[in-house]
Design a protein around this motif. Structure first.
Motif, PDB file in Angstrom:
ATOM      1  N   UNK A 170      13.763  -1.047  -9.649  1.00  0.00           N
ATOM      2  CA  UNK A 170      13.332   0.326  -9.900  1.00  0.00           C
ATOM      3  C   UNK A 170      11.830   0.503  -9.713  1.00  0.00           C
ATOM      4  N   UNK A 171      11.043  -0.521 -10.079  1.00  0.00           N
ATOM      5  CA  UNK A 171       9.594  -0.433  -9.917  1.00  0.00           C
ATOM      6  C   UNK A 171       9.225  -0.346  -8.441  1.00  0.00           C
ATOM      7  N   UNK A 172       9.893  -1.126  -7.627  1.00  0.00           N
ATOM      8  CA  UNK A 172       9.604  -1.102  -6.203  1.00  0.00           C
ATOM      9  C   UNK A 172      10.059   0.214  -5.573  1.00  0.00           C
ATOM     10  N   UNK A 173      11.195   0.706  -6.002  1.00  0.00           N
ATOM     11  CA  UNK A 173      11.672   1.976  -5.461  1.00  0.00           C
ATOM     12  C   UNK A 173      10.731   3.124  -5.824  1.00  0.00           C
ATOM     13  N   UNK A 174      10.192   3.087  -7.053  1.00  0.00           N
ATOM     14  CA  UNK A 174       9.241   4.126  -7.452  1.00  0.00           C
ATOM     15  C   UNK A 174       7.977   4.060  -6.596  1.00  0.00           C
ATOM     16  N   UNK A 175       7.525   2.862  -6.279  1.00  0.00           N
ATOM     17  CA  UNK A 175       6.342   2.724  -5.432  1.00  0.00           C
ATOM     18  C   UNK A 175       6.618   3.206  -4.012  1.00  0.00           C
ATOM     19  N   UNK A 176       7.827   2.955  -3.501  1.00  0.00           N
ATOM     20  CA  UNK A 176       8.169   3.417  -2.163  1.00  0.00           C
ATOM     21  C   UNK A 176       8.278   4.934  -2.111  1.00  0.00           C
ATOM     22  N   UNK A 177       8.749   5.543  -3.189  1.00  0.00           N
ATOM     23  CA  UNK A 177       8.802   7.004  -3.245  1.00  0.00           C
ATOM     24  C   UNK A 177       7.400   7.592  -3.182  1.00  0.00           C
ATOM     25  N   UNK A 178       6.434   6.895  -3.763  1.00  0.00           N
ATOM     26  CA  UNK A 178       5.044   7.356  -3.733  1.00  0.00           C
ATOM     27  C   UNK A 178       4.363   7.089  -2.404  1.00  0.00           C
ATOM     28  N   UNK A 179       5.089   6.477  -1.467  1.00  0.00           N
ATOM     29  CA  UNK A 179       4.541   6.276  -0.130  1.00  0.00           C
ATOM     30  C   UNK A 179       4.119   4.861   0.185  1.00  0.00           C
ATOM     31  N   UNK A 180       4.360   3.912  -0.692  1.00  0.00           N
ATOM     32  CA  UNK A 180       3.966   2.526  -0.435  1.00  0.00           C
ATOM     33  C   UNK A 180       4.944   1.871   0.532  1.00  0.00           C
ATOM     34  N   UNK A 181       4.420   1.145   1.497  1.00  0.00           N
ATOM     35  CA  UNK A 181       5.263   0.407   2.426  1.00  0.00           C
ATOM     36  C   UNK A 181       5.814  -0.853   1.814  1.00  0.00           C
ATOM     37  N   UNK A 182       6.703  -1.524   2.546  1.00  0.00           N
ATOM     38  CA  UNK A 182       7.339  -2.712   2.015  1.00  0.00           C
ATOM     39  C   UNK A 182       6.323  -3.823   1.754  1.00  0.00           C
ATOM     40  N   UNK A 183       5.389  -4.039   2.688  1.00  0.00           N
ATOM     41  CA  UNK A 183       4.404  -5.104   2.479  1.00  0.00           C
ATOM     42  C   UNK A 183       3.491  -4.783   1.306  1.00  0.00           C
ATOM     43  N   UNK A 184       3.126  -3.508   1.152  1.00  0.00           N
ATOM     44  CA  UNK A 184       2.276  -3.135   0.027  1.00  0.00           C
ATOM     45  C   UNK A 184       3.011  -3.327  -1.292  1.00  0.00           C
ATOM     46  N   UNK A 185       4.295  -3.022  -1.311  1.00  0.00           N
ATOM     47  CA  UNK A 185       5.091  -3.249  -2.516  1.00  0.00           C
ATOM     48  C   UNK A 185       5.118  -4.735  -2.850  1.00  0.00           C
ATOM     49  N   UNK A 186       5.290  -5.562  -1.819  1.00  0.00           N
ATOM     50  CA  UNK A 186       5.311  -7.011  -2.037  1.00  0.00           C
ATOM     51  C   UNK A 186       3.976  -7.516  -2.567  1.00  0.00           C
ATOM     52  N   UNK A 187       2.876  -7.044  -1.971  1.00  0.00           N
ATOM     53  CA  UNK A 187       1.562  -7.589  -2.295  1.00  0.00           C
ATOM     54  C   UNK A 187       1.001  -7.050  -3.602  1.00  0.00           C
ATOM     55  N   UNK A 188       1.250  -5.779  -3.904  1.00  0.00           N
ATOM     56  CA  UNK A 188       0.603  -5.150  -5.060  1.00  0.00           C
ATOM     57  C   UNK A 188       1.537  -4.896  -6.234  1.00  0.00           C
ATOM     58  N   UNK A 189       2.836  -4.969  -6.023  1.00  0.00           N
ATOM     59  CA  UNK A 189       3.783  -4.700  -7.112  1.00  0.00           C
ATOM     60  C   UNK A 189       4.521  -5.978  -7.525  1.00  0.00           C
ATOM     61  N   UNK A 190       5.251  -6.581  -6.574  1.00  0.00           N
ATOM     62  CA  UNK A 190       6.110  -7.714  -6.922  1.00  0.00           C
ATOM     63  C   UNK A 190       5.313  -8.984  -7.203  1.00  0.00           C
ATOM     64  N   UNK A 191       4.358  -9.292  -6.341  1.00  0.00           N
ATOM     65  CA  UNK A 191       3.624 -10.550  -6.487  1.00  0.00           C
ATOM     66  C   UNK A 191       2.808 -10.625  -7.777  1.00  0.00           C
ATOM     67  N   UNK A 192       2.079  -9.576  -8.183  1.00  0.00           N
ATOM     68  CA  UNK A 192       1.376  -9.671  -9.477  1.00  0.00           C
ATOM     69  C   UNK A 192       2.310  -9.896 -10.663  1.00  0.00           C
ATOM     70  N   UNK A 193       3.517  -9.369 -10.587  1.00  0.00           N
ATOM     71  CA  UNK A 193       4.465  -9.544 -11.692  1.00  0.00           C
ATOM     72  C   UNK A 193       4.871 -11.005 -11.822  1.00  0.00           C
ATOM     73  N   UNK A 194       5.039 -11.687 -10.696  1.00  0.00           N
ATOM     74  CA  UNK A 194       5.483 -13.082 -10.729  1.00  0.00           C
ATOM     75  C   UNK A 194       4.295 -14.045 -10.624  1.00  0.00           C
ATOM     76  N   UNK A 195       3.100 -13.569 -10.933  1.00  0.00           N
ATOM     77  CA  UNK A 195       1.901 -14.409 -10.831  1.00  0.00           C
ATOM     78  C   UNK A 195       2.008 -15.709 -11.628  1.00  0.00           C
ATOM     79  N   UNK A 196       2.541 -15.698 -12.875  1.00  0.00           N
ATOM     80  CA  UNK A 196       2.685 -16.982 -13.583  1.00  0.00           C
ATOM     81  C   UNK A 196       3.556 -17.984 -12.832  1.00  0.00           C
ATOM     82  N   UNK A 197       4.605 -17.506 -12.200  1.00  0.00           N
ATOM     83  CA  UNK A 197       5.457 -18.398 -11.411  1.00  0.00           C
ATOM     84  C   UNK A 197       4.745 -18.941 -10.190  1.00  0.00           C
ATOM     85  N   UNK A 198       3.942 -18.112  -9.554  1.00  0.00           N
ATOM     86  CA  UNK A 198       3.179 -18.563  -8.390  1.00  0.00           C
ATOM     87  C   UNK A 198       2.157 -19.623  -8.810  1.00  0.00           C
ATOM     88  N   UNK A 199       1.524 -19.404  -9.954  1.00  0.00           N
ATOM     89  CA  UNK A 199       0.554 -20.389 -10.449  1.00  0.00           C
ATOM     90  C   UNK A 199       1.242 -21.724 -10.734  1.00  0.00           C
TER      91      UNK A 199
END
Length: 278
Positions: A170-199
């Motif tokens: 739902x968070x990604x869909x809301x960002x896409x409704x606001x005009x965010x592209x798929x890569x922007x959703x990945x870089x600014x929405x999904x990736x910060x959420x999983x930052x502890x896992x990436x670390x």
């Protein structure tokens, strides 16, 4: 007797057992540190003694200035950091693509990727060496990093897939409704959420690359580009082992790693707990 006191008494055997286990685990490291300050004569006469009779820095002087172990340590840091950066960039995009574009086959695909760890590295030593020779990558950092990527990327994709599955659609869909592209959703929405896992994934990748020995021994044949693991191995001669230099070099390598791990263990625990919730 209060309930709180009863709980403490019932937990006392467990705490006692953990304390003894911690002492047994830490003792070898403490012994290496104290023994590295012994003189060569004392190491020969009393090799298992815990506390040195007289402290000396001769072994550290020889390791740091005469043998140039810091240069080998820099080589390992460069190789491990390069492997970690490339692994995180590639595996995060792959994991996100599997979760969002191939959810049905994602689980089977990650199982296939992680199955690469079923093969012992020694079985791949000869074919990997032949490939590196044909590509002209023997005795280069690039060849060693490429070999490490073949192991680290599948594992990182498997780990990060579980983390990206925790991101609400739902968070990604809301960002896409606001005009965010798929890569922007990945870089600014999904990736910060999983930052502890990436670390956590980056830390495991770095540690595995830093401690790898087999391929570093096979691919690197010059002392200037030799990683620290191979440099430590080279301290052991065919007949005589320089125990003082070996102990001092081990302290230079191990103690900073232990201190670093103590600082980042919370990030590892947070990353693992985040990935376990789906």
């Amino acid at each position: 007797m209060s309930t709180r006191t009863l709980r403490r008494l019932s937990a006392a055997p467990a705490y006692l057992f953990l304390t003894v286990l911690a002492i047994v685990s830490v003792f070898p490291l403490v012994w290496i540190v104290t023994s590295s300050f012994k003189s060569s004569g004392e190491l020969a006469t009393d090799p298992i003694g815990f506390w040195p009779d007289a402290f000396t820095l001769d072994h550290y002087t020889r390791v740091l200035f005469d043998l140039g172990i810091l240069g080998n340590l820099g080589n390992s840091l460069f190789i491990a950091l390069s492997t970690t950066v490339v692994t995180i960039v590639v595996s995060s995009t792959c994991a996100y693509g599997i979760v969002r574009f191939f959810p049905r086959v994602g689980q089977k695909l990650t199982q296939i990727l992680i199955s690469t760890y079923m093969f012992p590295p020694i079985l791949l030593a000869v074919p990997y060496t032949l490939i590196m020779i044909s590509l002209g990558l023997i005795n280069t950092y690039a060849g060693l990093v490429l070999a490490y990527l073949s192991f680290s990327i599948p594992y990182a994709v498997w780990m990060l897939t579980a983390f990206y599955q925790t991101v609400p659609v739902e968070i990604e869909e809301a960002a896409q409704v606001d005009g965010a592209g798929r890569f922007r959703v990945f870089a600014t929405i999904a990736t910060p959420i999983v930052a502890p896992g990436i670390v956590a994934t980056a830390i495991y990748t770095f540690i595995n690359s830093f401690n790898e020995f087999l391929f570093a021994l096979l691919f690197i044949n010059s002392s200037e580009r030799m990683p620290i693991t191979v440099a430590l191995y080279s301290l052991s001669g065919s007949e005589v082992l320089d125990w003082g230099a070996m102990l001092a070099a081990s302290v230079v390598v191990v103690v900073p790693s232990v201190v670093f791990f103590l600082f980042i263990q919370r990030h590892i625990a947070a990353g693992l707990s985040e990935g376990s919730v789906k």
